[in-house]
Design an enzyme around this catalytic site. Structure first.
Site, PDB file in Angstrom:
ATOM      1  CG  LEU A 149      -0.103  -4.942  -5.794  1.00 49.82           C
ATOM      2  CD1 LEU A 149       0.636  -4.280  -4.623  1.00 49.82           C
ATOM      3  CD2 LEU A 149      -0.024  -6.463  -5.705  1.00 49.82           C
TER       4      LEU A 149
ATOM      5  CG  ASP B  13       0.178  -1.257  -8.389  1.00 48.60           C
ATOM      6  OD1 ASP B  13      -0.974  -0.942  -8.747  1.00 48.60           O
ATOM      7  OD2 ASP B  13       0.470  -2.360  -7.883  1.00 48.60           O
TER       8      ASP B  13
ATOM      9  CD  GLU C 222      -0.607  10.211  -2.073  1.00 41.72           C
ATOM     10  OE1 GLU C 222      -0.948  11.359  -1.802  1.00 41.72           O
ATOM     11  OE2 GLU C 222      -1.381   9.242  -2.035  1.00 41.72           O
ATOM     12  CG  ASP C 223       1.351   4.700  -2.685  1.00 46.62           C
ATOM     13  OD1 ASP C 223       0.889   5.292  -1.689  1.00 46.62           O
ATOM     14  OD2 ASP C 223       0.655   4.139  -3.534  1.00 46.62           O
TER      15      ASP C 223
ATOM     16  NE  ARG D 216       3.066   0.763  -5.871  1.00 44.02           N
ATOM     17  CZ  ARG D 216       2.379   1.861  -5.614  1.00 44.02           C
ATOM     18  NH1 ARG D 216       1.390   1.822  -4.761  1.00 44.02           N
ATOM     19  NH2 ARG D 216       2.679   3.006  -6.194  1.00 44.02           N
TER      20      ARG D 216
ATOM     21  NE  ARG E  54       0.152  -2.498   0.059  1.00 38.92           N
ATOM     22  CZ  ARG E  54      -0.189  -2.005  -1.135  1.00 38.92           C
ATOM     23  NH1 ARG E  54       0.334  -0.879  -1.567  1.00 38.92           N
ATOM     24  NH2 ARG E  54      -1.051  -2.649  -1.902  1.00 38.92           N
TER      25      ARG E  54
ATOM     26  CG  HIS F 113      -2.426   3.804   1.052  1.00 38.22           C
ATOM     27  ND1 HIS F 113      -2.516   3.619  -0.311  1.00 38.22           N
ATOM     28  CD2 HIS F 113      -1.276   3.193   1.430  1.00 38.22           C
ATOM     29  CE1 HIS F 113      -1.473   2.919  -0.729  1.00 38.22           C
ATOM     30  NE2 HIS F 113      -0.704   2.644   0.300  1.00 38.22           N
TER      31      HIS F 113
ATOM     32  CB  CYS G  57      -2.637   7.320  -5.629  1.00 40.85           C
ATOM     33  SG  CYS G  57      -3.987   6.853  -4.621  1.00 40.85           S
TER      34      CYS G  57
HETATM   35  C1  CIR Z   1      -1.531  -0.546  -4.701  1.00 37.64           C
HETATM   36  O1  CIR Z   1      -2.221  -1.447  -4.190  1.00 37.64           O
HETATM   37  O2  CIR Z   1      -0.429  -0.245  -4.232  1.00 37.64           O
HETATM   38  C2  CIR Z   1      -2.069   0.192  -5.889  1.00 37.64           C
HETATM   39  N1  CIR Z   1      -2.819  -0.678  -6.714  1.00 37.64           N
HETATM   40  C3  CIR Z   1      -2.910   1.357  -5.452  1.00 37.64           C
HETATM   41  C4  CIR Z   1      -2.131   2.390  -4.704  1.00 37.64           C
HETATM   42  C5  CIR Z   1      -2.950   3.560  -4.329  1.00 37.64           C
HETATM   43  N2  CIR Z   1      -2.150   4.551  -3.743  1.00 37.64           N
HETATM   44  C6  CIR Z   1      -2.548   5.414  -2.815  1.00 37.64           C
HETATM   45  O3  CIR Z   1      -3.662   5.320  -2.310  1.00 37.64           O
HETATM   46  N3  CIR Z   1      -1.682   6.318  -2.396  1.00 37.64           N
END
Ligand code: CIR
Length: 264
Positions: A24, A66, A71-72, A91, A138, A171, A258
């Protein structure tokens, strides 16, 4: 009294998979170069190791483009860990390998955000014993409530900050980094927020907003290279700045924080 340092023994990382470019993004910076992304990821891992951090490297996961943005998928504190429920459906499955890794690494049970809650770890900024919880596209209100209650049960405090009206921030941590004590590094978009008002804010220099996502770890601050004025502002606070090339992660809306889950 706030804890003033961020000490970590271990970090969990996951290298970019072959499918990385299918992830994404809204960045409009062009497609990422996978080879360069892997080189930048390796340099990031080496920087963590130089700071005394032992790495747990998850296998690259091509089913989840992704997944390098580990971290997410979880929040790990000194008092326990909780699995996130990522807000992007593509995700959602990333949490399984993280769950298994945390079960192996941690002595305590791993909690979980549950339906209808969604939380992305990128929206959660730990500042000592306090957690700022970003409400974003999110992270929904139910997820923030669940997380807040879990944190309070562990003896932490929390407050929420909505970034839903700010298209420049994916985020919360895209625009916010804890630098120890009451020091926060912020993008201009967050500089006027009352909830941050009791802190000392260092604002990123004009045109350097991406530098607001940094990582305070074991006496160093990992910062994206190429943002000299903001790096100088952070160094002027007495921090050791460690610049890292991040171009191929920025293209996919990712930042330094991340790319790892730091484990105390
Ligand atoms: C996303 O859109 O989920 C990934 N392409 C990028 C996530 C970045 N994560 C973060 O800032 N913790």
């Amino acid at each position: 009294m706030m804890e003033s340092i961020a000490r970590f023994t271990r970090a969990i990382v996951c290298p970019p998979a072959d499918s990385y470019a299918k992830g994404l993004t809204n960045a409009a910076l062009g497609p990422p170069d996978l080879t360069l992304a892997r080189t930048q990821h390796a340099a990031y891992c080496a920087a963590l190791q130089q700071l005394g951090v032992q790495l747990t490297v998850l296998p690259a996961a091509p089913a989840y483009p992704d997944s390098t943005f580990v971290e997410d998928t979880a929040i790990v504190t000194a008092k326990g860990a909780i699995l996130c429920r990522p807000g992007a459906s593509s995700r959602a499955g990333e949490v399984h390998s993280m769950h298994a890794a945390l079960e192996r690494l941690l002595a305590h049970d791993v909690a979980a955000i549950t339906e209808p809650g969604t939380v992305d770890g990128g929206d959660i900024c730990q500042a000592g014993n306090h957690f700022f919880i970003g409400l974003s596209a999110r992270t929904n209100d139910a997820g923030a409530d669940q997380l807040g209650r879990w944190l309070h049960g562990k003896g932490y405090t929390s407050s929420t900050i909505s970034i839903r009206n700010d298209p420049t921030l994916l985020h919360l941590k895209s625009g916010l980094t804890w630098l120890g004590g009451i020091q926060l590094l912020v993008a201009p978009a967050l500089a006027q927020r009352a909830v941050l008002g009791n802190n000392d804010l260092t604002v990123t220099a004009p045109g350097e907003e991406y530098a607001a996502n940094a990582v305070l770890i074991n006496g160093g601050v990992l910062m994206a290279e190429g943002y000299p004025e903001t790096a100088a502002r952070v160094a002027a606070l007495g921090h050791q700045v460690i610049p890292l090339a991040m171009s191929e992660f920025q293209k996919m809306d990712g930042g330094l924080s991340c790319l790892s889950i730091r484990v105390p």
